[in-house]
Design an enzyme around this catalytic site. Structure first.
Site, PDB file in Angstrom:
ATOM      1  N   GLY A 151       0.821  -1.212   0.000  1.00 57.19           N
ATOM      2  CA  GLY A 151       0.000   0.000   0.000  1.00 57.19           C
ATOM      3  C   GLY A 151       0.851   1.257   0.000  1.00 57.19           C
TER       4      GLY A 151
ATOM      5  N   HIS B 142      -1.843  -7.756   2.578  1.00 63.11           N
ATOM      6  CA  HIS B 142      -1.781  -8.283   3.952  1.00 63.11           C
ATOM      7  C   HIS B 142      -2.926  -7.816   4.854  1.00 63.11           C
ATOM      8  CE1 HIS B 142       0.167  -4.937   6.398  1.00 63.11           C
ATOM      9  NE2 HIS B 142       0.349  -4.475   5.183  1.00 63.11           N
TER      10      HIS B 142
ATOM     11  N   CYS C 276       2.005   1.697  11.874  1.00 66.88           N
ATOM     12  CA  CYS C 276       3.174   2.429  11.376  1.00 66.88           C
ATOM     13  C   CYS C 276       3.620   3.495  12.368  1.00 66.88           C
ATOM     14  CB  CYS C 276       2.850   3.093  10.044  1.00 66.88           C
ATOM     15  SG  CYS C 276       1.961   2.015   8.965  1.00 66.88           S
TER      16      CYS C 276
END
Ligand code: PLP
Length: 396
Positions: free
Chosen positions: A69, A199, A323
């Site tokens: 992504g 994922h 993240c």
């Protein structure tokens, strides 16, 4: 272990692994080679492309494989800027995008692009009218995510896209969290580009794709060979591609992504937590959100401390985006919601998939009740807050 962090990543489905394995050991040829042995790899790649295209009602020639992504978002945003540089230097995005989009925009600002970050209301939804008002004659791109990764809110992308495309502005949507979890039709969405990642839907990590509508002349950003019809250089990750395709095929075979089951679990979770724990709020719109997402904020607590305590009880959840893990302070998404200050640091995200059970949710509620009670009993700030509250419960 109870895994309630499916927005961070998902378990790879056994069928996906089985489908991938021969491409490591038997069909390992480089698909760019012309000898017949490479046909197997090429076939695997093309079937995957078709499964992914079918899931979003695209044509298979509109799917370009990437490393995930993040790469897809970088390509869409920086690629659009690179391609349309001569036409204009203004980009519109939202304040709650993933860092793959936000930081791509920040990079572009350093080289002279002007970016408008549209704020959201308490419901975590971008108002189409605010986007329309921000459009200018030099606007080249609108990038608004389809579903938010922290609070799960689903954005009115088709309405925004209609207004932008009427003005000749390209539209990109980051659909990383939405792909394989809700119905996506690129034609109804009316977007030029869409990012997805394997994922997040029981496929392998390090595998993604960018949908580019036929006719949209986006330039590549990677220099190198002529893979992916000269649009994305680099030897294709064939096992990853095949796994992504299988994951997409499995999503399509599910009854409406099993969303009825997941939504029921989520609503049960929300009801129990808001009924049984004081001073907690749910972040973002309840109706316009991904089936599996719950984001709670607990007054006068620190999200990371609750997360660690839950971890000790075998529960995996997150304070926000994976993240951002380890980065202290409030996330940019929670900050954009402008929730009361007492709540803003006590945020926890639980993301449910169809392999979770009601028993797991009930165990998590009991654990949360215990942890919140214990932590608040030690918090002077909470005692002051509780005494100051006129109502003994605050629910949004
Ligand atoms: N966009 C969103 C909304 C995401 O949630 C993520 C990952 O969490 C990404 C982009 C990045 O995707 P990847 O992990 O495949 O690089």
């Amino acid at each position: 272990m109870i895994y309630l962090d499916n927005a961070a990543t998902t378990a790879v489905d056994d069928t996906v692994i089985k489908e991938m394995l021969p491409y490591f050991t038997m069909e390992y040829a480089n698909p760019s080679e012309i000898y017949s042995y490479a046909t197997g790899a090429r076939k695997g790649m093309n079937s995957a492309r078709k499964y992914i295209a079918d899931l979003i009602k695209a044509d298979m020639t509109e799917i370009y494989f990437t490393s995930g992504g993040t790469e897809s978002d970088n390509w869409a945003v920086k690629g659009a800027a690179y391609t349309l540089n001569g036409k204009g230097k203004h980009i519109i995005t939202s304040a709650i995008e993933h860092h793959a989009v936000i930081n791509s925009c920040k990079e572009l600002e350093k080289s002279g692009f002007d970016v408008t970050y549209i704020p959201v209301g308490r419901d975590g939804i971008v108002e189409p009218e605010s986007v329309r008002k921000a459009m200018r004659s030099d606007t080249i791109l609108v990038s608004i995510m389809l579903a938010n990764n922290e609070i799960g809110t689903i954005q009115p992308v088709s309405e925004i896209a209609r207004m932008a495309r009427e003005r000749g502005i390209w539209v990109h949507t980051d659909a990383v969290q939405a792909f394989g979890n809700i119905d996506i039709d690129v034609n109804k969405l009316n977007v030029d580009m869409l990012s997805a990642s394997a994922h997040k839907c029981h496929g392998p990590k390090g595998m993604g794709m960018l949908y580019i509508r036929n006719g949209v002349k986006l330039l590549p950003v990677m220099s190198g060979g002529k893979q992916e019809r000269a649009m994305r250089a680099g030897t294709e990750n064939i096992p990853g591609i095949v796994g992504f395709g299988k994951a997409a095929q499995l999503c399509r075979e599910k009854d409406n992504y099993n969303s009825e089951y997941i939504t029921k679990l989520r609503n049960h979770f929300i009801k129990r937590v808001t009924d049984e724990i004081e001073h907690v709020m749910v972040n973002g719109s309840i109706d316009k959100r991904l089936p599996g997402n719950v984001s709670f904020s607990f007054a006068c607590l620190d999200g990371e401390t609750i997360q660690i305590q839950l971890d000790m009880k075998g529960i995996c959840c997150s304070t926000g985006s994976a993240c951002n893990a380890g980065v202290s302070g409030m996330s940019h998404v929670i900050a954009a919601l402008n929730i009361p200050e007492e709540y803003s640091f006590g945020t926890l995200r639980f993301t449910i998939s169809d392999i979770n059970t009601r028993k797991e949710i009930d165990y998590t509620v009991e654990a949360l009740k215990e942890v919140v009670k214990k932590l608040r009993s030690m918090s002077a700030k909470y005692k002051i807050y509780k005494n100051a509250c006129t109502k003994n419960k605050t629910i949004y």
